[in-house]
Design a protein around this motif. Structure first.
Motif, PDB file in Angstrom:
ATOM      1  N   GLU A  69       2.019-110.270   9.804  1.00  0.00           N
ATOM      2  CA  GLU A  69       1.894-111.322   8.792  1.00  0.00           C
ATOM      3  C   GLU A  69       3.061-112.288   8.844  1.00  0.00           C
ATOM      4  OE1 GLU A  69       0.903-110.139   4.839  1.00  0.00           O
ATOM      5  OE2 GLU A  69      -0.701-108.806   5.530  1.00  0.00           O
ATOM      6  N   THR A  70       4.217-111.768   9.198  1.00  0.00           N
ATOM      7  CA  THR A  70       5.355-112.632   9.484  1.00  0.00           C
ATOM      8  C   THR A  70       5.741-112.429  10.941  1.00  0.00           C
ATOM      9  OG1 THR A  70       6.137-112.420   7.214  1.00  0.00           O
ATOM     10  CG2 THR A  70       7.705-113.258   8.837  1.00  0.00           C
ATOM     11  N   GLY A  71       5.572-113.465  11.718  1.00  0.00           N
ATOM     12  CA  GLY A  71       5.860-113.338  13.138  1.00  0.00           C
ATOM     13  C   GLY A  71       7.348-113.358  13.420  1.00  0.00           C
ATOM     14  N   ASN A  72       7.700-112.915  14.637  1.00  0.00           N
ATOM     15  CA  ASN A  72       9.094-112.895  15.054  1.00  0.00           C
ATOM     16  C   ASN A  72       9.216-113.702  16.340  1.00  0.00           C
ATOM     17  OD1 ASN A  72      11.779-112.197  15.269  1.00  0.00           O
ATOM     18  ND2 ASN A  72      11.359-110.241  16.285  1.00  0.00           N
ATOM     19  N   ASP A  73       9.911-114.821  16.276  1.00  0.00           N
ATOM     20  CA  ASP A  73      10.013-115.732  17.419  1.00  0.00           C
ATOM     21  C   ASP A  73      10.844-115.099  18.531  1.00  0.00           C
ATOM     22  OD1 ASP A  73      10.297-117.794  19.204  1.00  0.00           O
ATOM     23  OD2 ASP A  73      11.405-119.123  17.836  1.00  0.00           O
ATOM     24  N   THR A  74      10.142-114.730  19.597  1.00  0.00           N
ATOM     25  CA  THR A  74      10.813-114.075  20.722  1.00  0.00           C
ATOM     26  C   THR A  74      11.855-114.983  21.369  1.00  0.00           C
ATOM     27  OG1 THR A  74       8.717-112.957  21.107  1.00  0.00           O
ATOM     28  CG2 THR A  74      10.357-112.802  22.862  1.00  0.00           C
ATOM     29  N   PHE A  75      11.698-116.286  21.210  1.00  0.00           N
ATOM     30  CA  PHE A  75      12.575-117.241  21.884  1.00  0.00           C
ATOM     31  C   PHE A  75      13.698-117.757  20.985  1.00  0.00           C
ATOM     32  CE2 PHE A  75       8.606-116.885  23.970  1.00  0.00           C
ATOM     33  CZ  PHE A  75       8.936-116.838  25.308  1.00  0.00           C
ATOM     34  N   ALA A  76      13.775-117.195  19.789  1.00  0.00           N
ATOM     35  CA  ALA A  76      14.845-117.605  18.870  1.00  0.00           C
ATOM     36  C   ALA A  76      16.201-117.278  19.483  1.00  0.00           C
ATOM     37  CB  ALA A  76      14.678-116.880  17.534  1.00  0.00           C
ATOM     38  N   ASP A  86      15.876-123.677  23.324  1.00  0.00           N
ATOM     39  CA  ASP A  86      14.493-123.655  23.794  1.00  0.00           C
ATOM     40  C   ASP A  86      13.567-124.043  22.637  1.00  0.00           C
ATOM     41  OD1 ASP A  86      11.973-123.174  24.805  1.00  0.00           O
ATOM     42  OD2 ASP A  86      12.508-121.267  25.747  1.00  0.00           O
ATOM     43  N   PRO A  87      12.843-125.150  22.780  1.00  0.00           N
ATOM     44  CA  PRO A  87      11.973-125.595  21.673  1.00  0.00           C
ATOM     45  C   PRO A  87      10.713-124.743  21.514  1.00  0.00           C
ATOM     46  CG  PRO A  87      11.786-127.087  23.542  1.00  0.00           C
ATOM     47  CD  PRO A  87      12.859-126.099  23.902  1.00  0.00           C
ATOM     48  N   PHE A  88      10.457-123.862  22.449  1.00  0.00           N
ATOM     49  CA  PHE A  88       9.236-123.057  22.405  1.00  0.00           C
ATOM     50  C   PHE A  88       9.376-121.935  21.373  1.00  0.00           C
ATOM     51  CE2 PHE A  88       6.419-119.720  24.331  1.00  0.00           C
ATOM     52  CZ  PHE A  88       5.224-120.399  24.150  1.00  0.00           C
ATOM     53  N   PHE A  89       8.289-121.623  20.680  1.00  0.00           N
ATOM     54  CA  PHE A  89       8.319-120.529  19.704  1.00  0.00           C
ATOM     55  C   PHE A  89       7.025-119.730  19.778  1.00  0.00           C
ATOM     56  CE2 PHE A  89       7.203-124.582  17.739  1.00  0.00           C
ATOM     57  CZ  PHE A  89       6.012-124.330  17.064  1.00  0.00           C
TER      58      PHE A  89
END
Lengths: 193, 221
Positions: free
Chosen positions: B179-186, B157-160
């Motif tokens: 401050e550091t995000g966490n990509d739910t779609f990783a 999934d290319p979405f982040f």
């Protein structure tokens, strides 16, 4: 300056499309039209249809529009409203949502009603002559590339105020890239996990 | 069919975090079709490696875990239709229709539909290109005919987006992003559909408007 750029781009395209006419493809298009009309008429008469008929279930232009701006009760309705009628049907709901976010204006200089008008017609503009990007600092809504940080753009437009600098804790999710690099060539998207 | 939906719901369920409903880009925005083959997650439109071409991407069936991806299939009764408005009135002047049949993804158009709107008829006289659907774990198979390229199969999934944090903010339990995000779609996949078309087939005068629709077959063969 950005605002002027956007406005002029929009104006140019409106003028440009007004003078555009179909030409080279006219003959083929006419043939297709005849064929499709035949199928449509046959289907509507109740005789066994020659053509496969399909009915709409979901649709999407720009990212997160339905998700963010449309209430739970109307999400299915949004997915089956043709884009040319979305503004009339949904602009008020979008304005209410913007007001609920504390929205007053944004870096484009749009008040809530004007911004809602831009958002409610959920189609993705794309340039066929230049750079294609959601926003790259210069070009605005000329497409959507795989790596575009569309969420940060939208958050900035909603929460960033007139300069884009308001509410710094709300204008970026601080996820700036995909978890896999994209490909330079077709099919562009990365292989699956 | 039901089993597949169950697997997909299960996969989505596992990823739902802290009771928040997972939805973003267009992931799970459609209560009527959530988790089904007709649930569009994202649309992308950009110029190709060959800049004379435009690439259309529509992804479906979001939040697939690797295990669920092996079982995910395009539904032969679901059409993915790219709608192209080339005169600025938000009404489609051209469509590109994509339908899975017998393990292949078939592309029709771009062609002018008889009538715009929520009903479509498959443009069987406008067939353009087809490709074998790429199985999970295999290199991408690319089809190309009449200048049109097509790919269909599982992709990352290319979405982040840190959607979990966003949900907390909207829900009132957080005041700002981390401050550091966490990509739910990783680490999740989608069923990808990619069609690359010469710009000369798209009309318009410098710009087009695009949206993707999923449509379900209700009659015909």
């Amino acid at each position: 300056m950005k605002k002027n750029n956007i406005l002029s781009i929009r104006k140019i395209s409106i003028v440009a499309v007004a003078v555009f006419t179909l030409s080279a493809c006219q003959k083929n298009l006419q043939e297709n039209e005849n064929y499709n009309r035949l199928n449509t008429e046959t289907a509507s008469k109740g005789t066994p249809p020659f053509a496969e008929r399909y009915e709409q279930r979901d649709q999407m232009g720009r990212p997160a529009i339905n998700t963010v701006f449309v209430g739970a009760m109307r999400k299915n309705e949004f997915n089956t409203t043709v884009p040319s009628q979305m503004d009339a049907a949904f602009r008020t709901e979008f304005v209410n949502k913007l007001n609920a976010f504390g929205y007053t204006t944004n870096i484009l200089g749009l008040n809530a009603d004007a911004f809602a008008g831009v958002l409610a017609t959920d189609v993705l503009g794309a340039s066929t002559t230049g750079v294609t990007t959601f926003f790259d600092g210069t070009n605005v809504l000329t497409g959507r590339a795989l790596g575009d940080d569309v969420i940060d753009v939208e958050l900035t437009l909603i929460f960033g105020g007139a300069t884009g600098g308001s509410n710094p804790g709300l204008t970026s999710d601080n996820v700036n890239n995909n978890d896999k690099p994209f490909l330079a060539s077709f099919p562009y998207m990365a292989s699956p996990f | 069919m039901k089993k597949k939906k169950l697997l997909l719901s299960l996969a989505a369920g596992i990823i739902i975090v802290s009771g928040s409903i997972l939805m973003a880009a267009d992931h799970i925005d459609a209560p009527a079709v959530t988790g089904q083959a007709s649930d569009i997650t994202d649309v992308y439109v950009f110029r190709g490696q060959n800049t004379d071409n435009i690439v259309f991407v529509a992804n479906t069936q979001g939040l697939l875990s690797p295990d669920a991806t092996a079982n995910a299939k395009f539904d032969e009764n679901t059409m993915i239709e790219f709608n192209i408005d080339n005169n600025g009135d938000a009404v489609e002047d051209l469509v590109i229709q994509c339908v899975a049949k017998n393990g292949k993804m078939k592309v029709y158009g771009p062609f002018k539909p008889n009538e715009p709107g929520t009903t479509s008829y498959l443009g069987i006289n406008n067939f353009t290109a087809q490709v074998d659907i790429t199985p999970y774990g295999q290199p991408a198979i690319i089809g190309e005919q009449k200048g049109v390229k097509v790919f269909a199969g599982p992709r990352d999934d290319p979405f982040f987006f840190d959607f979990v944090r966003y949900s907390q903010i909207i829900g009132g339990t957080a005041a700002s992003f981390n401050e550091t995000g966490n990509d739910t779609f990783a680490g999740t996949n989608v069923l990808g559909l990619v069609v690359e078309v010469p710009k000369s087939m798209l009309g318009g005068n410098g710009s087009i408007n695009v949206w993707a629709e999923s449509k379900e077959k209700v009659s015909g063969r």
